[in-house]
Design a protein around this motif. Sequence first.
Motif, PDB file in Angstrom:
ATOM      1  N   THR A 116       0.835  -1.200   0.000  1.00  0.00           N
ATOM      2  CA  THR A 116       0.000   0.000   0.000  1.00  0.00           C
ATOM      3  C   THR A 116       0.870   1.251   0.000  1.00  0.00           C
ATOM      4  OG1 THR A 116      -1.522  -1.267   1.364  1.00  0.00           O
ATOM      5  CG2 THR A 116      -1.968   1.076   1.143  1.00  0.00           C
ATOM      6  N   THR A 139       5.104   3.699  -4.734  1.00  0.00           N
ATOM      7  CA  THR A 139       5.131   4.565  -5.904  1.00  0.00           C
ATOM      8  C   THR A 139       6.209   4.094  -6.875  1.00  0.00           C
ATOM      9  OG1 THR A 139       6.632   6.086  -4.750  1.00  0.00           O
ATOM     10  CG2 THR A 139       4.264   6.541  -4.596  1.00  0.00           C
ATOM     11  N   ILE A 171      -3.189   5.619   0.530  1.00  0.00           N
ATOM     12  CA  ILE A 171      -3.591   4.222   0.373  1.00  0.00           C
ATOM     13  C   ILE A 171      -3.655   3.837  -1.095  1.00  0.00           C
ATOM     14  CG2 ILE A 171      -5.506   2.606   0.740  1.00  0.00           C
ATOM     15  CD1 ILE A 171      -6.036   4.076   3.367  1.00  0.00           C
ATOM     16  N   GLN A 172      -4.028   4.785  -1.943  1.00  0.00           N
ATOM     17  CA  GLN A 172      -3.951   4.587  -3.382  1.00  0.00           C
ATOM     18  C   GLN A 172      -2.934   5.564  -3.939  1.00  0.00           C
ATOM     19  OE1 GLN A 172      -7.982   4.940  -4.880  1.00  0.00           O
ATOM     20  NE2 GLN A 172      -8.318   2.743  -4.675  1.00  0.00           N
ATOM     21  N   SER A 173      -1.825   5.035  -4.428  1.00  0.00           N
ATOM     22  CA  SER A 173      -0.771   5.915  -4.930  1.00  0.00           C
ATOM     23  C   SER A 173      -1.203   6.550  -6.245  1.00  0.00           C
ATOM     24  CB  SER A 173       0.527   5.130  -5.115  1.00  0.00           C
ATOM     25  OG  SER A 173       0.321   4.029  -5.965  1.00  0.00           O
ATOM     26  N   CYS A 174      -0.581   7.673  -6.565  1.00  0.00           N
ATOM     27  CA  CYS A 174      -0.937   8.400  -7.774  1.00  0.00           C
ATOM     28  C   CYS A 174      -0.573   7.588  -9.017  1.00  0.00           C
ATOM     29  CB  CYS A 174      -0.220   9.745  -7.804  1.00  0.00           C
ATOM     30  SG  CYS A 174       1.592   9.614  -7.786  1.00  0.00           S
ATOM     31  N   GLY A 175      -1.207   7.910 -10.146  1.00  0.00           N
ATOM     32  CA  GLY A 175      -1.005   7.125 -11.361  1.00  0.00           C
ATOM     33  C   GLY A 175      -0.534   7.914 -12.553  1.00  0.00           C
ATOM     34  N   ASN A 183      -7.295   0.452   7.072  1.00  0.00           N
ATOM     35  CA  ASN A 183      -5.834   0.430   6.956  1.00  0.00           C
ATOM     36  C   ASN A 183      -5.127   1.133   8.101  1.00  0.00           C
ATOM     37  OD1 ASN A 183      -7.063   0.208   4.181  1.00  0.00           O
ATOM     38  ND2 ASN A 183      -4.949  -0.237   3.656  1.00  0.00           N
TER      39      ASN A 183
END
Length: 869
Positions: free
Chosen positions: A332, A335, A470-474, A585
Amino acid sequence: MDRSQSIYVLRKHIADGRVYSYNKIYDVNIQVTPDTELSYYIAPEFTDTAQTEYSSTYAAVDLAFTDGTYLHELGAVDQHGVKLTPQDQGNSKTLYNNQWNFKKAKIGEVASGKTVKRILIGYDNPAAVNGSAFKGTIDDIKIEGKPTAKSYSRLSEYTDILRGTQANGTFSRGNNIPAVAVPHGFNFWIPKTNASSDFGYRYHEANNGNNLPTIQAFTLSHEPSPWMGDRQTFHLMPSGAEGTPNISRTARALPFKHANEVGKPYYYGVTFENGIKTEFTPTDHAAMFRFTFTGNTGNLIFDNMDNSGGLTLDTATGTLTGYSDRRSGLSTGATRMFIYAEIDKPVTAGGKLTGGGGGGANVQGYLKFDTSVDKVVSMKIATSLISLDQAKRNLQLEISTGDTFETVKERAQTQWDQIMGLIQVEGATEDQLVTLYSNLYRLYLYPNSAYENVGTNAEPVYKHADQTPIQSCGTSTATTTCARIVDGKTYVNNGFWDTYRTTWPAYTLLTPNKAGELIDGFVQHYRDGGWISRWSSPGYANLMVGTSANVAFADAYLKGVTNFDVKSFYDSALKDAAVNPPNANVGRKGISTSVFDGYTNTDTGEGLSWAMDGYINDYGIANLAKALAKKTDKKDPMNRQYTDDSVYYMNRAHNYINMFNADAGFFMGRTPSGDWRSSPADFDPREWGGDYTETNAWNMAFHVPQDGEGLAKLYGGKAQLAAKLDQFFSIPETAANVGSYGGVIHEMREARDVRMGQYGHSNQPSHHIPYIYNYADQPWKTQEKVREVLDRLYIGSEIGQGYAGDEDNGEMSAGISSVRSASILSKWGVLNTQSVRHYSRKLRSILTTERKLSSTLRITVNKTNMFAA
């Protein structure tokens, strides 16, 4: 003497009681010199369906001499100090069933001048059962007159990074990766026998048709545990192919022998059976590789675990650039990682590779070199989480143009020498020193830096890519991350449920200043993302119970470690303890009701374990609050808050009584209505799971290290607490009570094979239990149990073993860094960080004395007194 055939034995007992036999396997004529050594491998097997019968371990190789004497009569001992007789080997419980075990003995010490005329296999079971059986295999029996002795000129040379790699998902002797790195390093570099798996290096499995292990890749790794999975990886592999090399991992794999492999924290080297040699040595963010080829052509193949990445090869300049987005489901926050490499030899051909069996078209490529004259190709490689340019900068900062492979290796080894020099031992055996210093390596391998120097070596400026979302950038590019870049240092890779008991007290004891830096690196998680991770790999993984950084860091502060942002840590701990988290989380599960009910109910999975670890963490907060109140002016409004918090959280820390079912005599889950999950009649404390995380009610029966006196009262007094402990250590774990797991998990098998009753030193919840005897006023039983753990459960270094179960982030290494039984933390009774009040004053005194006298802890081991110093 070296025999190539293995000996298989299978027999049935035909009587109750003592059963023994000695069977000749070879006639020989061997003179015994003062240096003669006997060694062999033995693999006892279970013969019962339940796999709880250990008769097969009552076996040993024996020797008959021409003067009529036998080795078993002479008092020879193996490398663990156990007599080399069948009964003593069985009674020692140092042999594991269904595994290979290595034994060696310096028989010249007891039989010099004698002549061996027969080699025997001895079996002697003092308590056999009629109709039961024993079986096993003995292999590679050697009698060497002048065995080559290893020499050690530096403490770091005792380390063996292959310890813990003879393991898998069904039975762990560590489940470690053989990581080459600097202490707390940004990167690991490892060999992989299975380039497709997070269980990347297995010492003993998946050999080729010639029964040799093979390596499929050398790998950049950031894996905290195979169960967490690897992330931000990159693979490379040498090849001698004349044409275009094959990307297939099985096709490019090269066989080797462990005898031709050297694994140290600062260096890994292996010579393959075809003569090609690979070596590498680390810096913090970079590494240097050296490949020695044998033919006229050499290749480097590049790859990754999967196709989540990119690769660009410049054949004109001999440089490589790329990036890796490889991550596991529990990585989690991970990057993009950028990769830059320079190769010192002109490239004759290269490009991307197609074909199956590799990671995928995005990440597959090769470079070819002319090695007809100069066989050596060197590569410098560095990484960054910030940008490709920063990866280049990291390489320039850490490996200069004037550096050689040897200078880089020397710097890395010096860093590990400084770690090993923290503890110097006199009077220990080679095996004990390998165990100690290999454990220190594992302890200081984690946690890992995740920051970078964007300045210069003379004037460093530290920044890091934020990996807490928790959600990395894309939207990262091939050259720059999309992650937020933040000032300061951060650390990652730690599961606090695993480490709060042992590793953090060890850092506090051995390297208090570094402990403060590490702590602040995790407080940075709070400054970046609003919470401190429960399991950082690198961000907020939803795994395991407890916000146990609370007690770990509070404990460090109370023991004198203050060089971290204490106010931010305190705020983060209160948030963990009082705020209903926004997702699973972070924070404590079940807290929306537990703060009112005084317990975490069964609507929360593993609620009993969440509750019990919550009380321990509340205890840490209470003691920290009390200490901060003493240091705060009474006119300061915070003084009142600290005082009130201390009282409130101390009261909460005693709510463990709400989880104790007096009728059943165990801690048990409670429903939202307050009822017990089970009635005493339906309750079996041996069953795993349900309310209990990776354990059962027996191993949670003593989970109150913060209040041993209160625990004793629950059981009726100190005598009754001692009796409960005696029962705990006498009821055998059978791995049959699988409970909510529905089947046997590896922790059950390992706990069974510990063979200390219900006590499973193979897993974290048990580790403090021997010390509870101190609360029952029977400290000699603590000493007895700790001694047995130290003598038996850290052996097998020679063949990739060394641990009784998963060695998570240095936790098992820190708990018992053993030299015989001179455990650093056990010696002073400060193993467990939860016991803040009981031990903090004592440890502060010890630390103050050590800091005044020396930066080195020196221990003298008296072989007849385990705790002499």
